[in-house]
Design a protein around this motif. Structure first.
Motif, PDB file in Angstrom:
ATOM      1  N   ALA A   9       0.947  -1.248  -0.066  1.00 36.77           N
ATOM      2  CA  ALA A   9       0.012   0.057   0.038  1.00 36.77           C
ATOM      3  C   ALA A   9       0.942   1.122   0.020  1.00 36.77           C
ATOM      4  N   GLU A  12       2.554   1.652  -3.475  1.00 34.90           N
ATOM      5  CA  GLU A  12       1.728   1.850  -4.418  1.00 34.90           C
ATOM      6  C   GLU A  12       1.205   3.415  -4.192  1.00 34.90           C
ATOM      7  N   GLY A  13       1.072   3.886  -3.071  1.00 34.82           N
ATOM      8  CA  GLY A  13       0.690   5.394  -2.955  1.00 34.82           C
ATOM      9  C   GLY A  13       1.867   6.372  -3.237  1.00 34.82           C
ATOM     10  N   HIS A  43       3.812   1.350 -11.108  1.00 33.49           N
ATOM     11  CA  HIS A  43       2.285   1.638 -10.435  1.00 33.49           C
ATOM     12  C   HIS A  43       1.606   0.681 -10.742  1.00 33.49           C
ATOM     13  N   PHE A  47      -0.330  -1.500  -8.262  1.00 33.64           N
ATOM     14  CA  PHE A  47      -1.794  -1.570  -8.234  1.00 33.64           C
ATOM     15  C   PHE A  47      -2.505  -2.973  -8.193  1.00 33.64           C
ATOM     16  N   TYR A  50      -1.958  -4.399  -5.005  1.00 36.39           N
ATOM     17  CA  TYR A  50      -2.531  -3.998  -3.938  1.00 36.39           C
ATOM     18  C   TYR A  50      -4.021  -4.660  -3.869  1.00 36.39           C
ATOM     19  N   CYS A  72     -10.250  -0.382  -1.450  1.00 37.92           N
ATOM     20  CA  CYS A  72      -9.997  -0.403  -3.000  1.00 37.92           C
ATOM     21  C   CYS A  72     -10.060   0.980  -3.528  1.00 37.92           C
ATOM     22  N   SER A  75      -7.208   3.581  -3.449  1.00 38.80           N
ATOM     23  CA  SER A  75      -5.786   3.199  -4.298  1.00 38.80           C
ATOM     24  C   SER A  75      -5.939   4.083  -5.565  1.00 38.80           C
ATOM     25  N   THR A  81      -4.054   5.745  -0.041  1.00 37.02           N
ATOM     26  CA  THR A  81      -3.405   4.568   0.569  1.00 37.02           C
ATOM     27  C   THR A  81      -2.815   4.717   2.156  1.00 37.02           C
TER      28      THR A  81
END
Length: 93
Positions: A9, A12-13, A43, A47, A50, A72, A75, A81
């Motif tokens: 997370a 991803e953020g 990314h 994603f 995630y 979800c 994201s 996130t």
């Protein structure tokens, strides 16, 4: 698995922020499209990871649908996130 989800997370953020605030300006202002290709691929993979981990945790921990959908949806929102990690996964002292 929750610890791994928190790591993904965060990554991803960070990748979303890098895509929006570094790679896209490089592409459209300085005309360097390679930045979006590289950061965008990273990314995209993060994603997918995630979302897959969120599905696995929903099943494993029997999350309510509302919590799952909020996690979800976060994201795709910049800084989402980080908010989710703080709200739902903060370590209890």
């Amino acid at each position: 698995m929750t610890r791994f989800f928190k790591i993904i997370a965060t990554l991803e953020g960070v990748s979303l922020l890098a895509l929006l605030f570094i790679a896209m300006p490089l592409k459209y202002i300085l005309e360097i499209p390679e930045a979006v290709r590289i950061v965008g691929m990273a990314h995209g993979l993060l994603f997918i990871g995630y979302i897959l981990l969120a599905i696995m945790l929903k099943v494993e921990q029997d999350w309510p649908w509302k919590k799952f959908l909020i996690i979800c949806a976060a994201s795709v929102v910049p800084f989402g996130t980080f908010y989710i990690e703080n709200k739902y996964f903060k370590a209890k002292a």
